[in-house]
Design an enzyme around this catalytic site. Structure first.
Site, PDB file in Angstrom:
ATOM      1  N   CYS A 173     -21.962  11.846 -22.239  1.00 33.31           N
ATOM      2  CA  CYS A 173     -20.946  10.985 -21.632  1.00 33.31           C
ATOM      3  C   CYS A 173     -20.239  10.187 -22.722  1.00 33.31           C
ATOM      4  CB  CYS A 173     -21.602  10.034 -20.626  1.00 33.31           C
ATOM      5  SG  CYS A 173     -20.483   8.769 -19.991  1.00 33.31           S
TER       6      CYS A 173
ATOM      7  N   CYS B  64      -5.819   6.131   0.033  1.00 33.60           N
ATOM      8  CA  CYS B  64      -5.795   6.225   1.493  1.00 33.60           C
ATOM      9  C   CYS B  64      -4.383   6.159   2.055  1.00 33.60           C
ATOM     10  CB  CYS B  64      -6.721   5.202   2.128  1.00 33.60           C
ATOM     11  SG  CYS B  64      -6.199   3.524   1.924  1.00 33.60           S
TER      12      CYS B  64
ATOM     13  N   CYS C 297     -23.745   6.088 -15.942  1.00 32.95           N
ATOM     14  CA  CYS C 297     -22.625   5.187 -15.662  1.00 32.95           C
ATOM     15  C   CYS C 297     -21.674   5.927 -14.711  1.00 32.95           C
ATOM     16  CB  CYS C 297     -21.922   4.754 -16.947  1.00 32.95           C
ATOM     17  SG  CYS C 297     -20.819   5.979 -17.685  1.00 32.95           S
TER      18      CYS C 297
ATOM     19  N   SER D 236       0.410  -2.347   7.892  1.00 36.24           N
ATOM     20  CA  SER D 236      -0.438  -1.151   7.926  1.00 36.24           C
ATOM     21  C   SER D 236      -1.848  -1.415   7.387  1.00 36.24           C
ATOM     22  CB  SER D 236       0.213  -0.009   7.130  1.00 36.24           C
ATOM     23  OG  SER D 236       0.229  -0.325   5.755  1.00 36.24           O
ATOM     24  N   ASN D 237      -2.081  -2.581   6.774  1.00 34.67           N
ATOM     25  CA  ASN D 237      -3.436  -2.941   6.326  1.00 34.67           C
ATOM     26  C   ASN D 237      -4.326  -3.372   7.492  1.00 34.67           C
ATOM     27  OD1 ASN D 237      -2.118  -4.754   3.448  1.00 34.67           O
ATOM     28  ND2 ASN D 237      -2.684  -2.601   3.587  1.00 34.67           N
TER      29      ASN D 237
ATOM     30  N   GLY E  71      -9.705  -2.406   2.127  1.00 35.23           N
ATOM     31  CA  GLY E  71     -10.583  -1.925   3.188  1.00 35.23           C
ATOM     32  C   GLY E  71     -12.052  -2.127   2.879  1.00 35.23           C
TER      33      GLY E  71
ATOM     34  N   LYS F 254      -3.091 -11.170  -0.781  1.00 32.48           N
ATOM     35  CA  LYS F 254      -4.395 -10.861  -0.177  1.00 32.48           C
ATOM     36  C   LYS F 254      -5.488 -11.794  -0.662  1.00 32.48           C
ATOM     37  CE  LYS F 254      -3.818  -5.996   0.914  1.00 32.48           C
ATOM     38  NZ  LYS F 254      -4.307  -4.611   0.694  1.00 32.48           N
TER      39      LYS F 254
ATOM     40  N   GLN G 283      -5.136  -2.329  10.306  1.00 31.20           N
ATOM     41  CA  GLN G 283      -5.946  -1.318  10.992  1.00 31.20           C
ATOM     42  C   GLN G 283      -7.378  -1.293  10.449  1.00 31.20           C
ATOM     43  OE1 GLN G 283      -6.367   1.310   8.680  1.00 31.20           O
ATOM     44  NE2 GLN G 283      -6.822   3.201   9.790  1.00 31.20           N
TER      45      GLN G 283
ATOM     46  N   ASN H 196      -7.814   3.258  -6.912  1.00 27.92           N
ATOM     47  CA  ASN H 196      -7.302   4.236  -7.893  1.00 27.92           C
ATOM     48  C   ASN H 196      -8.300   4.399  -9.030  1.00 27.92           C
ATOM     49  OD1 ASN H 196      -6.284   2.595 -10.435  1.00 27.92           O
ATOM     50  ND2 ASN H 196      -5.876   1.374  -8.606  1.00 27.92           N
TER      51      ASN H 196
HETATM   52 ZN   LIG Z   1     -22.040   7.691 -18.700  1.00 26.90          ZN
END
Ligand SMILES: [Zn+2]
Length: 259
Positions: free
Chosen positions: A250, A193, A176, A68-69, A40, A85, A71, A134
């Site tokens: 981090c 989704c 980041c 279904s893609n 998407g 794809k 749409q 993901n």
């Molecule tokens: Zn970071």
């Protein structure tokens, strides 16, 4: 490199922009962008980058087109259902602009691609657009961006909410993607989704936005967006930006804690 008469005509609406100009268009023509996910977000990003004359696109996706893609994934048609794809995206992108190079990689981006010898593979890229679905992939893309110093444009969407950020976490004062999402994520417990639903035009908006930010990375027009996160609320509708500080602890880009 001089622009040909045909290029001067094709890209006239870019060239006339003071903040892009002929010099900016030459940068676009010489740029190579890595796109993770031809879904998407990837589809409209590819569409606008192809139209803009981006030199080369490398596209990672291991999925095939399904009914279904259609749409929301606007590069694909009913005739493409069942095809890879990345292969359909290549044909569609070159139909828009035959001058661009498209390198389709019919694989999921995995930790294998971030091996010690990956430097040569990632060296050509001027920017990465992450439109994956993901968090495992998103965190991996963040690590690739950080290790190889490639600006990351990360776009995501769920239902009626969209978010977008440009990350250069290797810089001293810039976060980041992991500074933003933290370590608390369980990759098996993420929305995508197929479970929560998404309005097709919303992904079009965020994918086009990602293309714009990639062109900003290449040409440097306007203000530097790194360190901010843009949030779009499709229900209101409204857009706002929030500051995204670097997390000094981090795990990826912060200073390691001395023990
Ligand atoms: Zn970071």
């Amino acid at each position: 490199m001089n622009l040909s008469d045909e290029q001067l005509d094709r890209y006239a609406r870019h060239i006339v922009l003071r903040d892009i100009g002929g010099a900016g268009q030459k940068k676009i023509l010489g740029a190579h962008i890595l796109i993770v996910g031809a879904g998407g977000i990837g589809c409209p990003a590819i569409q606008y980058l192809a139209a803009a004359g981006i030199g080369a696109l490398t596209i990672f996706d291991d999925d095939i087109v399904s009914l279904s893609n259609l749409q929301r994934q606007v590069l694909f048609t009913e005739n493409d259902v069942g095809s890879a794809k990345v292969d359909v995206a290549k044909v569609a992108a070159q139909r828009i602009n035959p001058d661009i190079e498209v390198n389709p990689i019919n694989q999921r981006l995995t930790a294998q691609h971030l091996k010690e010898d990956s430097a040569a593979f990632f060296a050509p890229f001027d920017a990465i657009i992450d439109g994956s679905d993901n968090y495992q992939t998103r965190l991996l893309v963040s690590d690739i961006s950080l290790r190889h110093h490639i600006p990351l444009v990360s776009a995501a969407i769920g239902q009626f909410q969209g978010q977008l950020g440009t990350f250069r976490g290797w810089e001293e004062d810039k976060p980041c993607y992991r500074c933003f999402v933290g370590d608390a994520l369980d990759p098996d417990d993420c929305d995508n989704c197929s479970e929560v639903g998404v309005l097709g035009a919303m992904v079009g908006l965020m994918g086009s936005f990602a293309a714009m930010e990639a062109i900003r990375v290449i040409t440097g027009f306007g203000q530097d967006p790194a360190g901010k996160l843009l949030l779009f609320d499709g229900l209101a509708p409204a857009m706002r930006s929030i500051n995204l500080p670097k997390d000094p602890h981090c795990k990826s880009c912060g200073t390691p804690v001395q023990t």
